[in-house]
Design an enzyme around this catalytic site. Structure first.
Site, mmCIF file in Angstrom:
data_model
loop_
_atom_site.group_PDB
_atom_site.id
_atom_site.type_symbol
_atom_site.label_atom_id
_atom_site.label_comp_id
_atom_site.label_asym_id
_atom_site.label_seq_id
_atom_site.Cartn_x
_atom_site.Cartn_y
_atom_site.Cartn_z
ATOM 1 C CE LYS A 24 10.879 -7.711 -23.636
ATOM 2 N NZ LYS A 24 9.919 -8.244 -24.562
ATOM 3 N NE ARG A 25 11.145 3.069 -23.999
ATOM 4 C CZ ARG A 25 11.619 4.041 -23.239
ATOM 5 N NH1 ARG A 25 12.710 4.679 -23.586
ATOM 6 N NH2 ARG A 25 10.994 4.388 -22.128
#
Ligand code: GLU
Length: 467
Positions: free
Chosen positions: A245-246
């Site tokens: 997700k980063r």
């Protein structure tokens, strides 16, 4: 034997880009070989699985056009079958019941760690070793696999080449938990056999599970019934770290929401870890013609959102404007933009599609034709001066006299430039401002044509009144 592949997601979240790439490769391989693609939902982790996730996965696959021929099958609906096969393995001497308690397991673990050993089950309930052991009261047994203790196990991975593991590294894994749920490795093998899977194509995070699965396969069927294995290298973010997700959008549906065309995402995913010469932009049909496991790369692929956007732009440019207009109609509705009184959306899409890299951007750009933002007094004051006012008046007159189509309108603009001695930007910028409320638009003649005679002349007249 005809090819049968499967995609087997665990419904513990949305379908992410990595999962979609796996699904795409499984699907493409089946389609390429005229085989079948099977969808199986591995939902035995009751705590983490949810119906919402199942639906999200189905929705994402449908949006991407990854149609499955059989399924979705749900593992939780197949519990009796796993039990049956586990019993069969006990009967054939390949599995056994183990009554070890949680406390005993924990103790064993601690002892092994203290001795600097890798924690592993010690096989104490193996039939050949369990004489004299007393079954504890009230403990429901698990069923464990009797893994060969000597030798090694290997396979020729269709992506990575030969891989083997010493059996000593594998302990007697649990097949069936005390509550009757199969472990991942067992459920997969039973299902892959029952579903007659010929090629297991999945992420290489499963390489370590494969030797265990091969042992179970061997205990159940002849060697030739064991599927081939193709482990796909993982996806990394642009910084070389595992994609997460980063790195921004990793859910397939987020790409839909951000205005991607499914064909563009498919094309981009196809190129993540697989190649066909230098081909970059190619339609799905070509992928199905070309896809093979031999050209799947052995090294990890990097997911680059910029590149994905670039790919989307290539598809936006070439997409049928009618289809685009249907897709952005929804977005404009959400933006509460009323399109009824403006130019046909298809024409607007056709004019703007070359410059937009997403449907969102296209919808944003299309607003120009439906929402007039009154220019501020300040910007009007900046645009209107003793040179531009008369020129704009002349432009209004020339436009009024022209037939309302792009070429003639362009000629009216040119004639005005010539007569006024202004340069194109000196005239076009204020003209754009008066007619559209903005200073940046696509080509002036095209914009004028689409906005329409009445509206253009009325807006010009209103701002030039009394000048
Ligand atoms: N349920 C597993 C996963 O989501 C599937 C692994 C496999 O394809 O065997 O990772």
């Amino acid at each position: 034997m005809s090819v049968r592949t499967r995609f087997a997601p665990s419904p513990t979240g949305f379908l992410h880009i990595g999962g979609a790439r796996t699904a795409l490769f499984c699907w493409a391989y089946a389609r390429r070989h005229g085989g079948k693609f099977i969808l199986r939902i591995e939902d035995t982790d009751l705590e983490r699985s949810s119906e919402v996730s199942v639906n999200a996965i189905l929705e994402s696959m449908t949006w991407l056009g990854l149609d499955w021929d059989e399924g979705p099958f749900f593992q939780m609906q197949r519990l009796p079958r796993y039990k049956e096969v586990a019993e069969q393995l006990i009967a054939s001497g390949h599995a056994y019941r183990c009554w070890m308690t949680r406390e005993e397991l924990e103790l064993l673990r601690e002892t092994q760690l203290k001795q600097n050993l890798k924690p592993r089950y010690d096989g104490r309930w193996r039939p050949e070793r369990s004489q004299g052991l007393k079954k504890p009261e009230g403990v429901k047994p698990v069923i464990r696999f009797r893994t060969p203790e000597e030798g090694e196990v290997g396979w020729n991975d269709l992506v990575k080449g030969p891989i083997s593991f010493p059996n000593q590294e594998l302990d007697d894994l649990v097949l069936l938990r005390a509550d009757g749920a199969p472990t991942y490795n067992f459920g997969v093998v039973v299902d892959d056999l029952d579903m007659q899977i010929t090629h297991v194509i999945r992420g290489d995070d499963h390489v370590n599970n494969t030797p265990r699965q091969i042992h179970i396969f061997r205990a159940l069927v002849k060697e030739e019934k064991i599927p081939g294995f193709a482990h796909l290298p993982m996806l990394l973010g642009a910084d070389g770290e595992r994609l997460s997700k980063r790195h921004g959008a990793v859910s397939v549906m987020q790409y839909k929401d951000e205005g991607f065309l499914p064909e563009a995402l498919i094309n981009y995913l196809a190129r993540l870890g697989w190649s066909h010469g230098n081909e970059e932009v190619f339609p799905r049909e070509k992928l199905l013609e070309w896809f093979d496991l031999a050209h799947v790369s052995r090294s990890p692929a990097k997911f680059d959102p910029e590149k994905a956007l670039w790919m989307n732009q290539q598809y936006m440019k070439n997409e049928d404007p009618f289809l685009l207009s249907n897709l952005i109609r929804e977005i404009l509705e959400k933006m509460k933009v009323e399109i009824k009184s403006g130019p046909p959306l298809e024409k607007v899409a056709s004019l703007l599609q070359d410059r937009a890299n997403s449907l969102q951007q296209l919808a944003e750009a299309a607003r120009l034709f439906y929402v007039y933002e009154e220019p501020s007094a300040q910007s009007l004051a900046g645009a209107l001066n003793e040179k531009t006012r008369p020129a704009l008046k002349m432009l209004a007159a020339n436009l009024a006299a022209a037939p309302w189509e792009r070429k003639a309108l362009g000629a009216a603009v040119s004639a005005t430039l010539k007569a006024s001695g202004l340069k194109m930007p000196e005239l076009a910028m204020p003209a754009r401002l008066l007619v559209t409320g903005r200073t940046q638009t696509p080509s002036l003649d095209a914009v004028l044509e689409l906005i329409g005679r009445e509206t253009v002349l009325a807006r010009l007249a209103r701002h030039l009144e009394g000048a």
